[in-house]
Design a protein around this motif. Structure first.
Motif, mmCIF file in Angstrom:
data_model
loop_
_atom_site.group_PDB
_atom_site.id
_atom_site.type_symbol
_atom_site.label_atom_id
_atom_site.label_comp_id
_atom_site.label_asym_id
_atom_site.label_seq_id
_atom_site.Cartn_x
_atom_site.Cartn_y
_atom_site.Cartn_z
ATOM 1 N N PHE A 23 0.820 -1.208 0.000
ATOM 2 C CA PHE A 23 0.000 0.000 0.000
ATOM 3 C C PHE A 23 0.856 1.262 0.000
ATOM 4 C CE2 PHE A 23 -1.931 3.461 2.509
ATOM 5 C CZ PHE A 23 -2.867 3.866 1.564
ATOM 6 N N THR A 24 1.927 1.282 0.771
ATOM 7 C CA THR A 24 2.785 2.470 0.784
ATOM 8 C C THR A 24 3.471 2.659 -0.574
ATOM 9 O OG1 THR A 24 4.606 1.243 1.817
ATOM 10 C CG2 THR A 24 3.131 2.466 3.284
ATOM 11 N N ASP A 25 3.749 1.566 -1.287
ATOM 12 C CA ASP A 25 4.237 1.681 -2.668
ATOM 13 C C ASP A 25 3.185 2.371 -3.537
ATOM 14 O OD1 ASP A 25 6.669 0.424 -2.195
ATOM 15 O OD2 ASP A 25 5.981 -1.548 -2.871
ATOM 16 N N TYR A 26 1.947 1.926 -3.373
ATOM 17 C CA TYR A 26 0.821 2.460 -4.145
ATOM 18 C C TYR A 26 0.618 3.952 -3.862
ATOM 19 C CZ TYR A 26 -4.174 2.872 -5.494
ATOM 20 O OH TYR A 26 -5.370 3.253 -6.033
ATOM 21 N N LEU A 27 0.608 4.314 -2.591
ATOM 22 C CA LEU A 27 0.427 5.717 -2.223
ATOM 23 C C LEU A 27 1.608 6.561 -2.691
ATOM 24 C CD1 LEU A 27 -1.281 7.837 -0.770
ATOM 25 C CD2 LEU A 27 -0.139 7.200 1.369
ATOM 26 N N ALA A 28 2.809 5.993 -2.644
ATOM 27 C CA ALA A 28 4.005 6.718 -3.091
ATOM 28 C C ALA A 28 3.904 7.108 -4.560
ATOM 29 C CB ALA A 28 5.254 5.872 -2.855
ATOM 30 N N GLU A 29 3.260 6.273 -5.359
ATOM 31 C CA GLU A 29 3.093 6.593 -6.783
ATOM 32 C C GLU A 29 2.291 7.885 -6.944
ATOM 33 O OE1 GLU A 29 1.365 3.405 -8.919
ATOM 34 O OE2 GLU A 29 2.882 1.934 -8.348
ATOM 35 N N TYR A 30 1.251 8.051 -6.165
ATOM 36 C CA TYR A 30 0.427 9.261 -6.260
ATOM 37 C C TYR A 30 1.144 10.471 -5.677
ATOM 38 C CZ TYR A 30 -3.508 6.607 -7.982
ATOM 39 O OH TYR A 30 -4.319 5.807 -8.760
ATOM 40 N N CYS A 175 -8.472 11.746 7.147
ATOM 41 C CA CYS A 175 -8.595 10.295 7.269
ATOM 42 C C CYS A 175 -9.554 9.734 6.219
ATOM 43 C CB CYS A 175 -8.973 9.869 8.679
ATOM 44 S SG CYS A 175 -10.639 10.249 9.219
ATOM 45 N N ALA A 176 -10.555 10.520 5.790
ATOM 46 C CA ALA A 176 -11.446 10.066 4.726
ATOM 47 C C ALA A 176 -10.670 9.815 3.436
ATOM 48 C CB ALA A 176 -12.547 11.096 4.484
ATOM 49 N N ALA A 177 -9.811 10.766 3.063
ATOM 50 C CA ALA A 177 -9.035 10.620 1.835
ATOM 51 C C ALA A 177 -8.031 9.475 1.935
ATOM 52 C CB ALA A 177 -8.317 11.926 1.509
ATOM 53 N N LEU A 178 -7.400 9.317 3.099
ATOM 54 C CA LEU A 178 -6.453 8.225 3.266
ATOM 55 C C LEU A 178 -7.166 6.880 3.174
ATOM 56 C CD1 LEU A 178 -3.556 7.372 3.763
ATOM 57 C CD2 LEU A 178 -3.965 7.591 6.221
ATOM 58 N N CYS A 179 -8.333 6.772 3.809
ATOM 59 C CA CYS A 179 -9.116 5.536 3.718
ATOM 60 C C CYS A 179 -9.596 5.313 2.290
ATOM 61 C CB CYS A 179 -10.291 5.576 4.681
ATOM 62 S SG CYS A 179 -9.821 5.453 6.432
ATOM 63 N N TYR A 180 -9.852 6.389 1.565
ATOM 64 C CA TYR A 180 -10.223 6.272 0.151
ATOM 65 C C TYR A 180 -9.091 5.635 -0.656
ATOM 66 C CZ TYR A 180 -11.498 7.576 -4.599
ATOM 67 O OH TYR A 180 -11.795 7.536 -5.931
ATOM 68 N N PHE A 181 -7.871 6.073 -0.421
ATOM 69 C CA PHE A 181 -6.736 5.456 -1.112
ATOM 70 C C PHE A 181 -6.611 3.987 -0.738
ATOM 71 C CE2 PHE A 181 -5.175 9.789 -1.989
ATOM 72 C CZ PHE A 181 -4.763 9.620 -3.312
ATOM 73 N N ILE A 182 -6.853 3.664 0.527
ATOM 74 C CA ILE A 182 -6.820 2.260 0.950
ATOM 75 C C ILE A 182 -7.890 1.475 0.203
ATOM 76 C CG2 ILE A 182 -7.228 0.697 2.893
ATOM 77 C CD1 ILE A 182 -5.994 2.861 4.722
ATOM 78 N N ILE A 254 5.998 8.793 1.675
ATOM 79 C CA ILE A 254 6.779 9.983 1.307
ATOM 80 C C ILE A 254 8.240 9.611 1.113
ATOM 81 C CG2 ILE A 254 7.651 12.188 2.186
ATOM 82 C CD1 ILE A 254 4.913 12.602 3.506
ATOM 83 N N ARG A 255 8.768 8.794 2.006
ATOM 84 C CA ARG A 255 10.169 8.359 1.896
ATOM 85 C C ARG A 255 10.396 7.628 0.574
ATOM 86 N NH1 ARG A 255 13.242 4.177 2.050
ATOM 87 N NH2 ARG A 255 11.487 2.743 2.360
ATOM 88 N N LYS A 256 9.496 6.742 0.224
ATOM 89 C CA LYS A 256 9.628 5.998 -1.027
ATOM 90 C C LYS A 256 9.488 6.911 -2.236
ATOM 91 C CE LYS A 256 7.976 1.494 0.661
ATOM 92 N NZ LYS A 256 6.907 0.462 0.554
ATOM 93 N N ALA A 257 8.549 7.845 -2.172
ATOM 94 C CA ALA A 257 8.344 8.769 -3.282
ATOM 95 C C ALA A 257 9.585 9.621 -3.524
ATOM 96 C CB ALA A 257 7.137 9.661 -3.014
ATOM 97 N N LYS A 258 10.186 10.113 -2.456
ATOM 98 C CA LYS A 258 11.360 10.974 -2.586
ATOM 99 C C LYS A 258 12.593 10.185 -3.011
ATOM 100 C CE LYS A 258 11.837 14.340 0.401
ATOM 101 N NZ LYS A 258 11.969 15.112 1.658
ATOM 102 N N ALA A 259 12.656 8.908 -2.625
ATOM 103 C CA ALA A 259 13.838 8.101 -2.933
ATOM 104 C C ALA A 259 13.819 7.545 -4.351
ATOM 105 C CB ALA A 259 13.948 6.949 -1.936
ATOM 106 N N ASN A 260 12.639 7.227 -4.848
ATOM 107 C CA ASN A 260 12.566 6.458 -6.093
ATOM 108 C C ASN A 260 11.840 7.142 -7.240
ATOM 109 O OD1 ASN A 260 13.818 4.259 -4.729
ATOM 110 N ND2 ASN A 260 11.844 3.695 -3.849
ATOM 111 N N LYS A 261 11.205 8.242 -6.990
ATOM 112 C CA LYS A 261 10.386 8.859 -8.027
ATOM 113 C C LYS A 261 10.897 10.254 -8.377
ATOM 114 C CE LYS A 261 7.592 5.312 -7.480
ATOM 115 N NZ LYS A 261 7.432 4.252 -8.461
ATOM 116 N N LYS A 262 10.573 10.679 -9.607
ATOM 117 C CA LYS A 262 11.033 11.978 -10.068
ATOM 118 C C LYS A 262 10.016 13.093 -9.811
ATOM 119 C CE LYS A 262 13.879 10.012 -13.777
ATOM 120 N NZ LYS A 262 14.136 9.978 -15.241
ATOM 121 N N GLY A 263 8.789 12.742 -9.500
ATOM 122 C CA GLY A 263 7.751 13.752 -9.397
ATOM 123 C C GLY A 263 7.489 14.257 -8.002
ATOM 124 N N SER A 264 8.468 14.147 -7.123
ATOM 125 C CA SER A 264 8.235 14.526 -5.731
ATOM 126 C C SER A 264 8.870 15.867 -5.361
ATOM 127 C CB SER A 264 8.770 13.434 -4.803
ATOM 128 O OG SER A 264 10.154 13.213 -5.014
#
Length: 295
Positions: A23-30, A175-182, A254-264
């Motif tokens: 899930f954190t991989d998934y959220l990191a993409e967004y 929490c509504a938006a976070l649960c929506y992503f879940i 956030i850690r994954k997004a900043k480490a592995n993605k260009k759009g952060s």
């Protein structure tokens, strides 16, 4: 048992769970720029406004463009150090005044909590104790909900988040938006809601029991309503647990997004979690129905 053996922390254990890691991989993409397809539509009613977001970054940019939001963000940054100083001095009167200044005297959230805050004892001591546990990698949730102990609610979560850099404010829209992503993650993987991601939900200010606009539950997969739990100890401990798990998950994404993605790049600065929090706040005003996927 080997002398070198040591137990891992609750945080490490949680983030190592396969479904949480995925899930954190998934959220990191967004967080790193994945677009909403179709665009994410939501609305508020007081004041009445409609929003269209193409990404989390777009949601943050629209949030910070609104003057009241920008002023509130500036106050949170401005009062962070003074709030820590009065806590260190155990000056409860100064603590209350800073909280009033931080939220703003016209804040509905403040006004609905101010009387309880003013009647509380040992505010600074309790706040310091709460922060020490919420920042711990293996927190003790039973400290919340006790008489004369630290409190836990969306109002208190905002205060703790001001003091803790990687702690997210757990209020109804966030929490509504976070649960929506879940929910969207689970639907995209064709799985039921796992217990590891079964966070608590909140109805929201002024909403009725029939209003499901911030309830991400779907097809028997339920995010437990925190504000309908009658017994204060269980309600506040469950709230603290959901708040901590949400903070761990978002910080890891956030850690994954900043480490592995260009759009952060939009996360640059000392408070990246505040930007993600604000973006979630914008998305969580009213959730799209289940069939409107963002995957």
């Amino acid at each position: 048992m080997s002398e070198s053996y040591s137990l891992i922390s609750a945080r490490e254990h949680y983030l190592m769970q396969p479904v949480v890691d995925a899930f954190t991989d998934y959220l990191a993409e967004y967080i790193a720029g994945r677009v909403f397809d179709p665009p994410y539509l939501t609305q508020t009613y007081r004041p009445k406004a409609q929003y269209c977001f193409t990404s989390l970054e777009d949601a943050w940019e629209q949030y910070i463009q609104e003057a009241p939001n920008r002023e509130f963000q500036n106050r949170l940054i401005h009062y962070e150090k003074p709030l820590k100083e009065v806590i260190d001095k155990r000056d409860d009167s100064a603590f209350i005044q800073i909280v009033i200044d931080m939220f703003g005297e016209d804040s509905l959230v403040l006004n609905s909590n101010l009387e309880t805050l003013q009647a509380s004892k040992n505010l600074c001591e309790c706040t310091a104790y709460a922060c020490s546990q919420l920042a711990d990698d293996s927190p003790e949730y039973t400290i919340f909900g006790k008489d004369f102990g630290p409190r836990m609610s969306s109002f208190h979560s905002r205060i703790y988040a001001t003091l803790l850099p990687d702690f997210i404010t757990y209020e109804s829209r966030v929490c509504a938006a976070l649960c929506y992503f879940i929910r969207e993650y689970c639907i995209s993987r064709d799985i039921t809601l796992p217990k590891e991601l079964q966070l608590g939900s909140l109805q929201g200010w002024g909403k009725t029991k029939k209003d499901k606009g911030r309830d991400a539950s779907w097809n028997g997969n339920v995010f437990q309503r925190l504000d309908t739990m009658k017994k204060r100890p269980m309600r506040e401990r469950t709230f603290a647990n959901s708040n901590v798990l949400a903070s761990w998950a978002v910080a890891e994404a956030i850690r994954k997004a900043k480490a592995n993605k260009k759009g952060s790049a939009w996360l640059e600065g000392p408070y990246p979690i505040r930007k993600v929090e604000a973006a979630l706040f914008m998305l969580g005003a009213e959730l799209p129905p289940v069939q409107e996927k963002i995957v």
